[in-house]
Design a protein around this motif. Structure first.
Motif, PDB file in Angstrom:
ATOM      1  N   ASP A   1     -74.001  40.606 -38.149  1.00 32.53           N
ATOM      2  CA  ASP A   1     -74.383  41.236 -39.404  1.00 32.53           C
ATOM      3  C   ASP A   1     -75.894  41.068 -39.571  1.00 32.53           C
ATOM      4  O   ASP A   1     -76.429  39.960 -39.373  1.00 32.53           O
TER       5      ASP A   1
ATOM      6  N   GLY B   1     -71.818  44.962 -34.515  1.00 31.85           N
ATOM      7  CA  GLY B   1     -71.232  46.024 -33.709  1.00 31.85           C
ATOM      8  C   GLY B   1     -71.685  47.417 -34.090  1.00 31.85           C
ATOM      9  O   GLY B   1     -71.368  48.387 -33.377  1.00 31.85           O
ATOM     10  N   THR B   2     -72.419  47.542 -35.172  1.00 31.82           N
ATOM     11  CA  THR B   2     -72.881  48.861 -35.608  1.00 31.82           C
ATOM     12  C   THR B   2     -73.973  49.380 -34.678  1.00 31.82           C
ATOM     13  O   THR B   2     -74.931  48.674 -34.367  1.00 31.82           O
ATOM     14  N   GLY B   3     -73.811  50.638 -34.224  1.00 32.06           N
ATOM     15  CA  GLY B   3     -74.850  51.266 -33.420  1.00 32.06           C
ATOM     16  C   GLY B   3     -75.894  51.914 -34.313  1.00 32.06           C
ATOM     17  O   GLY B   3     -75.571  52.399 -35.410  1.00 32.06           O
ATOM     18  N   VAL B   4     -77.138  51.946 -33.835  1.00 33.10           N
ATOM     19  CA  VAL B   4     -78.206  52.543 -34.632  1.00 33.10           C
ATOM     20  C   VAL B   4     -79.011  53.531 -33.797  1.00 33.10           C
ATOM     21  O   VAL B   4     -79.141  53.392 -32.585  1.00 33.10           O
TER      22      VAL B   4
ATOM     23  N   TYR C   1     -76.938  55.337 -29.653  1.00 33.49           N
ATOM     24  CA  TYR C   1     -76.458  53.967 -29.857  1.00 33.49           C
ATOM     25  C   TYR C   1     -76.868  53.050 -28.697  1.00 33.49           C
ATOM     26  O   TYR C   1     -76.053  52.298 -28.141  1.00 33.49           O
TER      27      TYR C   1
ATOM     28  N   LYS D   1     -81.472  48.701 -44.792  1.00 35.01           N
ATOM     29  CA  LYS D   1     -80.009  48.794 -44.847  1.00 35.01           C
ATOM     30  C   LYS D   1     -79.383  47.557 -44.226  1.00 35.01           C
ATOM     31  O   LYS D   1     -79.833  47.071 -43.191  1.00 35.01           O
ATOM     32  N   ARG D   2     -78.321  47.116 -44.822  1.00 35.93           N
ATOM     33  CA  ARG D   2     -77.518  46.020 -44.270  1.00 35.93           C
ATOM     34  C   ARG D   2     -76.393  46.636 -43.440  1.00 35.93           C
ATOM     35  O   ARG D   2     -75.693  47.544 -43.903  1.00 35.93           O
ATOM     36  N   ILE D   3     -76.241  46.174 -42.196  1.00 37.95           N
ATOM     37  CA  ILE D   3     -75.202  46.729 -41.325  1.00 37.95           C
ATOM     38  C   ILE D   3     -74.363  45.596 -40.741  1.00 37.95           C
ATOM     39  O   ILE D   3     -74.806  44.459 -40.626  1.00 37.95           O
ATOM     40  N   ALA D   4     -73.155  45.941 -40.339  1.00 39.33           N
ATOM     41  CA  ALA D   4     -72.210  44.949 -39.809  1.00 39.33           C
ATOM     42  C   ALA D   4     -72.382  44.784 -38.305  1.00 39.33           C
ATOM     43  O   ALA D   4     -72.893  45.664 -37.608  1.00 39.33           O
TER      44      ALA D   4
ATOM     45  N   ARG E   1     -76.637  48.056 -30.431  1.00 44.02           N
ATOM     46  CA  ARG E   1     -75.585  47.717 -31.389  1.00 44.02           C
ATOM     47  C   ARG E   1     -75.863  46.323 -31.913  1.00 44.02           C
ATOM     48  O   ARG E   1     -76.177  45.409 -31.144  1.00 44.02           O
TER      49      ARG E   1
ATOM     50  N   ASP F   1     -85.050  45.374 -36.425  1.00 40.25           N
ATOM     51  CA  ASP F   1     -84.008  44.437 -36.852  1.00 40.25           C
ATOM     52  C   ASP F   1     -84.691  43.234 -37.487  1.00 40.25           C
ATOM     53  O   ASP F   1     -85.414  42.483 -36.815  1.00 40.25           O
TER      54      ASP F   1
END
Length: 393
Positions: A296, A282-285, A289, A277-280, A292, A341
């Motif tokens: 990108d 600041g996105t928590g995973v 969380y 998945k591509r995430i922006a 973050r 990541d």
């Protein structure tokens, strides 16, 4: 563990590849190192998670004639797998109500830590003898028990206390003279807390043997050391060294690698990327969380989690190898998966990620993984669960 073969066409999510060739090579090397002492290959805990019957067969192929099984169920499983009594199998952890008839009949070596255990073995021999001949009193006992007396020299787990040693030895001598048992060995286990304390334990064992011999005992083998002291304290090897971790290519000494010992890690743990998945930024995973994305980026899902035995501590510096490059675990390890990541690198579902292995393709070794999460390699490999098939090569 089940021996599962897999082909590139067969779908799989996760697997542990066990290199039996590396295992045999480790054993041959270690046998040379500890010679003239014998080497016992310890295959307890399902062969440290590698599959006991498979690694035991490989050990026999490598010339090993002693196996350490821990429990009788494990020892019986090895006999049932085809390992005959030309190979000695030692078990030493028993239930308080254990009966030993099958162990006597199958020629299992028994590590005895109490007078109660010794008496239970004697009763089992009488029972086996009665089954072999209607007139047991007149018939010779064809299968006396194979006994190793265990003295507690400071680890305070198994073993009879020093103050109770003479009573145990005296009774064992009576049973030996009656043809009920053979004194196959005397042994103990080191705490490995310090060199001085290990030396003190070795001296305690030597004194105990001397007292036993003064009472009339004669032991066929003396054994004390395991993986660590077995390599680092050659003067303590005695007649046999019991090794587990080293045989699987997992060095047990801080700061020492498998390569430093001339060993190769036997297990490689892998999984196929399940999705990407591509995430922006600041996105928590994952849960809570705890991570973050600082930019990108792309995260890839690896389908192994704590239900498979992977520690939730596997984060913050722990990496996974993918296409020859290491990527960090990010976010919490969940029950069935974790995320890595991969930045902007091209990664696809179905790519093989290697958690740990021999270290030849950029991946961590199990020893390095253990160092990063504050444990030992043995805990990791022996804790891998049944959802991970073992594939033997």
């Amino acid at each position: 563990m089940t021996d599962v073969s897999s082909t590139p066409e067969s779908p799989w999510l996760r697997r542990a590849t066990v290199d039996l060739g590396a295992y045999r090579a480790n054993l041959r090397h270690l046998r040379e190192v500890v010679a003239p002492a014998e080497l016992m290959a310890v295959v307890k805990a399902d062969g440290y998670g590698h599959g006991a019957t498979a690694v035991a067969a490989a050990a026999v192929e490598a010339g090993v004639t002693w196996l350490g099984a821990l429990e009788l169920a494990n020892a019986h499983e090895l006999r049932a797998s085809g390992i005959g009594d030309s190979v000695s199998i030692l078990a030493w952890q028993f239930a308080s109500t254990e009966t030993f008839e099958r162990a006597v009949a199958e020629r299992i070596d028994l590590g005895i830590s109490s007078l109660a255990q010794l008496e239970a073995v004697a009763r089992a021999v009488a029972s086996v003898a009665e089954a072999l001949a209607p007139d047991a009193a007149a018939a010779p006992i064809d299968a006396p028990a194979l006994v190793h007396l265990n003295v507690d020299t400071g680890l305070h787990r198994d073993g009879v206390l020093v103050g109770e040693w003479d009573a145990l030895v005296s009774r064992a001598i009576e049973l030996r003279d009656a043809g009920i048992l053979r004194l196959r060995g005397v042994y103990s286990h080191l705490a490995e807390a310090s060199d001085d304390e290990d030396t003190e334990s070795a001296e305690t064992l030597t004194e105990a043997i001397g007292r036993a011999e003064g009472l009339g005992a004669r032991f066929e083998r003396r054994h004390l050391t395991a993986s660590s002291a077995g390599l680092e304290r050659p003067e303590l090897r005695l007649d046999m060294v019991r090794m587990g971790a080293n045989t699987y290519g997992i060095p047990v000494t801080d700061g020492v690698t498998a390569a430093d010992r001339g060993l190769v890690p036997v297990m490689t743990l892998s999984a196929r990327i399940a999705r990407v998945k591509r995430i922006a930024a600041g996105t928590g995973v994952s849960y809570d969380y705890t991570y973050r994305a600082p930019r990108d980026t792309t995260v890839a899902l690896v389908p192994i989690g704590y239900a498979d035995g992977l520690s939730r501590r596997s984060q913050h510096g722990v990496t996974v190898a993918l296409r020859g490059k290491r990527y960090p675990i990010v976010g919490r390890v969940a029950m069935d998966q974790f995320l890595i990541d991969v930045g902007d690198d091209p990664v696809e579902a179905g790519d093989e990620a290697t958690l740990f292995g021999p270290g030849t393709r950029g991946e961590l070794t199990v020893g390095e993984w253990a160092d990063l999460i504050g444990t030992i390699g043995e805990e990791i490999v022996s804790g891998l669960g049944p959802r991970i098939p073992r594939v033997y090569v």
